[in-house]
Motif scaffolding. Structure first.
Motif, PDB file in Angstrom:
ATOM      1  N   UNK A 318       0.807  -1.211   0.000  1.00 40.44           N
ATOM      2  CA  UNK A 318       0.000   0.000   0.000  1.00 40.44           C
ATOM      3  C   UNK A 318       0.845   1.268   0.000  1.00 40.44           C
ATOM      4  N   UNK A 319       2.070   1.190   0.484  1.00 41.95           N
ATOM      5  CA  UNK A 319       2.916   2.375   0.582  1.00 41.95           C
ATOM      6  C   UNK A 319       4.334   2.039   0.121  1.00 41.95           C
ATOM      7  N   UNK A 367      -1.698  -3.546  -7.135  1.00 33.57           N
ATOM      8  CA  UNK A 367      -3.008  -2.944  -7.351  1.00 33.57           C
ATOM      9  C   UNK A 367      -3.546  -2.205  -6.138  1.00 33.57           C
ATOM     10  N   UNK A 368      -2.912  -2.349  -4.972  1.00 33.16           N
ATOM     11  CA  UNK A 368      -3.358  -1.658  -3.768  1.00 33.16           C
ATOM     12  C   UNK A 368      -2.454  -0.489  -3.394  1.00 33.16           C
ATOM     13  N   UNK A 408      -4.827   4.140 -10.937  1.00 30.37           N
ATOM     14  CA  UNK A 408      -6.137   3.787 -10.376  1.00 30.37           C
ATOM     15  C   UNK A 408      -6.162   3.666  -8.854  1.00 30.37           C
ATOM     16  N   UNK A 409      -5.063   3.266  -8.245  1.00 32.34           N
ATOM     17  CA  UNK A 409      -5.061   3.067  -6.791  1.00 32.34           C
ATOM     18  C   UNK A 409      -4.358   4.182  -6.027  1.00 32.34           C
ATOM     19  N   UNK A 410      -3.597   5.044  -6.715  1.00 32.28           N
ATOM     20  CA  UNK A 410      -2.813   6.067  -6.028  1.00 32.28           C
ATOM     21  C   UNK A 410      -3.701   7.185  -5.474  1.00 32.28           C
ATOM     22  N   UNK A 435      -8.027  11.052  -8.931  1.00 33.04           N
ATOM     23  CA  UNK A 435      -8.331  10.525  -7.603  1.00 33.04           C
ATOM     24  C   UNK A 435      -7.342  10.907  -6.530  1.00 33.04           C
ATOM     25  N   UNK A 436      -6.389  11.776  -6.836  1.00 27.93           N
ATOM     26  CA  UNK A 436      -5.358  12.124  -5.872  1.00 27.93           C
ATOM     27  C   UNK A 436      -5.930  12.990  -4.748  1.00 27.93           C
ATOM     28  N   UNK A 437      -5.551  12.687  -3.503  1.00 28.56           N
ATOM     29  CA  UNK A 437      -5.983  13.483  -2.358  1.00 28.56           C
ATOM     30  C   UNK A 437      -4.821  14.206  -1.684  1.00 28.56           C
ATOM     31  N   UNK A 438      -3.589  13.789  -1.932  1.00 27.75           N
ATOM     32  CA  UNK A 438      -2.420  14.423  -1.317  1.00 27.75           C
ATOM     33  C   UNK A 438      -1.329  14.560  -2.371  1.00 27.75           C
ATOM     34  N   UNK A 439      -0.812  15.786  -2.540  1.00 31.33           N
ATOM     35  CA  UNK A 439       0.232  16.068  -3.523  1.00 31.33           C
ATOM     36  C   UNK A 439       1.360  16.815  -2.827  1.00 31.33           C
TER      37      UNK A 439
END
Length: 589
Positions: A318-319, A367-368, A408-410, A435-439
């Motif tokens: 995931x990270x 994919x996650x 798709x998952x980022x 779909x990005x929430x943090x940049x």
């Protein structure tokens, strides 16, 4: 000091009651008109009720009615992830002081003593005088610390261990206390479940031959090498082989965090070989020598993978955080390069940019993967010709393809000091989707000419004009009548077509769900008006709530040259509106 019971009426009363209970009084005389025995019975009843009033039988609380096993489980949830060893004001020490029953339970519960943190301090007298004799007080501190660790390890019995050992050296040559502690922990290595070692490499070198053949309980591994690294360095230095050891259960690990020093840095090829077995990794953070063998594809044939398939299969990841350093071949790659140069053949390793893109492409099957961080700390001499400078190059196209596959998952991405120009940054972000929430974008503060954070970039992140509550003073209000240009030598182009965005820049997603934005740049190429419009467009809470879009919650801007003339004026109002804002610039004293 002599105390008399006369000074304590309650104690005097209790003494009389207890003495009367041990020596029954004579039967009192009965009145002639009384029933025989009635007076004695009433006296006993009165005395019994008095004792019950003074010593009431306590009713069991709901907690006391629970089984002892649940008591211990509840106590374990009072602990921090890594309780500081020896802190008497935090659990489990505070729990043990409540009563004797709890103390007995705490001391007999291994789980409460199997997690702890140690912060090793160096001897202050050795900071200025390395050859001085150790301070007697420091020796007492060391003896007490070693004894405390031994007690906690004994009380933990056979329970899996979660240990954090931190030693940030304050002397040129680190003290040996952390090495002694490591030797104690290695004796219990088969019980390691989650271990974090932030130490000088000398403390790790001292115990590298003591590790067991297997680590059956290990799930989380963190090693950060700090301070005076490899104090005995040079050609005869013994490298730290723990990370390369085959007995680490890579398939068991769910978290891996490595920051190795230059003498022990692994090439990207070595990480590829190690990570192939780490199929259960959820979080991976590593630093690496940004050098990859040009024949890395040969590894695919050994693993049975097709050339089009990514080499790594990490379905739970995931990270991912990669810190790229060095850039020059080391170890076996250096020997191969020397042999190729002697034979007049092409060097068998890729340039740093190509090494990164080729290595990163092996994660496209994750994919996650929701968080990606890339930190570029490669030596300038290793990357004299930037292969990403040409947006149509194979290397940059590979980077685009990798970001497109991961998009798709980022949800969170960070680029720190990547060799990207303005055009390359826009093209890279275009592949990420909406779909990005943090940049988080960080570039050298002093590089004014090649800074990719420009007015055009801020415009591309600005959402279309929305009506609603403004979070701060409008641009026209805040900059009305100002003769100052919007930025250092720049005029605002917001309402003009001059210098408009190119086609590929217009296609870059504005990331409507963005909640966190961090920018480190020179500030020379950004205008105040553009920055204000960007923030206002993402703080129209009423309109965005109706559209089910998140408002910007965190903004951190750090520049060499200030963008806003009175930043505190705006950040104060933004904070009241729910935006945690921080706008800072370098201050020269």
């Amino acid at each position: 000091m002599n105390l008399s019971l006369d000074q304590f009426p309650l104690l005097r009363m209790m003494q009389r009651l207890l003495s009367s209970a041990g020596h029954p009084r004579r039967r009192p005389r009965q009145a002639s008109n009384s029933v025989p025995g009635k007076g004695a019975e009433s006296h006993i009843v009165r005395r019994s009720s008095t004792i019950e009033h003074l010593h009431p039988t306590p009713a069991l609380s709901p907690f006391d009615r629970l089984p002892v096993e649940l008591h211990a489980e509840i106590f374990s949830h009072c602990l921090e992830s890594f309780p500081h060893l020896g802190d008497a004001d935090k659990p489990p020490m505070t729990i043990a002081r409540v009563c004797s029953a709890w103390k007995t339970l705490v001391l007999s519960t291994p789980k409460l003593w199997a997690s702890f943190e140690i912060d090793v301090q160096d001897c202050e007298s050795l900071e200025d005088f390395p050859d001085a004799l150790p301070d007697p007080m420091y020796e007492l501190y060391a003896v007490h610390l070693l004894r405390s660790v031994q007690i906690w390890l004994e009380r933990s019995r056979n329970h899996p261990l979660s240990v954090r050992l931190v030693h940030m050296p304050s002397t040129p040559v680190p003290g040996g206390l952390s090495a002694q502690l490591m030797a104690m922990f290695v004796a219990h290595a088969r019980r390691w479940r989650a271990v974090e070692f932030v130490l000088p490499s000398t403390s790790l070198d001292a115990v590298q031959t003591l590790f067991p053949e297997e680590f059956p309980a290990l799930k989380q591994l963190k090693i950060h090498m700090k301070g005076q690294w490899n104090a005995g360095g040079g050609a005869g230095a013994v490298p730290f082989h723990f990370v390369r050891a085959a007995n680490i259960p890579w398939a068991q690990l769910t978290s891996l965090d490595l920051r190795l020093d230059a003498a022990n840095l692994l090439n990207l090829d070595e990480y590829l070989a190690l990570l192939q077995d780490a199929t259960n990794l959820v979080s991976c953070s590593i630093n690496a020598n940004c050098c990859l063998s040009a024949t890395a594809d040969s590894t695919r044939s050994h693993s049975g993978a097709r050339n089009d398939d990514p080499l790594l299969n990490l379905p739970a990841l995931e990270s991912l955080h990669l810190v790229l350093q060095g850039g020059f071949p080391s170890g076996s790659l250096a020997l191969a390069g020397t042999a190729a140069a002697a034979a007049g053949a092409q060097t068998p390793f890729l340039r740093p940019e190509e090494s990164l893109t080729t290595f990163l492409a092996q994660f496209t099957g994750c994919r996650k993967l929701a968080q990606l961080e890339l930190d570029w700390l490669v030596d300038a001499g290793a990357s004299q010709s930037n292969s990403w400078a040409d947006s149509s190059s194979v290397s940059f196209s590979s980077l685009q393809a990798t970001l497109r596959a991961l998009a798709p998952s980022l949800h969170s991405i960070r680029f720190a000091y990547l060799p990207l120009g303005e055009e390359q940054l826009h093209l890279a972000l275009t592949e990420l989707g909406s779909g990005l929430t943090a940049l988080d974008l960080r570039f050298p503060l002093a590089d004014h000419e090649r800074d990719p954070i420009t007015d055009r970039f801020l415009k591309s992140l600005t959402l279309p004009s929305q009506s609603g509550v403004q979070a701060g003073p409008s641009c026209s209000e805040s900059l009305r009548g100002s003769t100052q240009s919007d930025g250092a030598g720049m005029t605002s182009e917001w309402d003009s077509d001059a210098g408009g965005l190119s086609q590929h820049q217009r296609e870059m997603p504005s990331f409507p769900g963005l909640e966190q934005l961090t920018l480190h740049c020179s500030g020379e190429r950004c205008a105040a008006r553009t920055l204000l419009k960007l923030v206002e467009s993402r703080m129209d809470g009423v309109r965005r709530e109706k559209a089910r879009l998140a408002s910007l919650k965190q903004l951190h801007l750090y520049t060499m040259s200030p963008i806003l003339p009175d930043a505190s004026r705006y950040t104060g109002k933004w904070r009241k509106a729910g935006l945690e804002a921080s706008i800072e610039s370098v201050v020269f004293l």
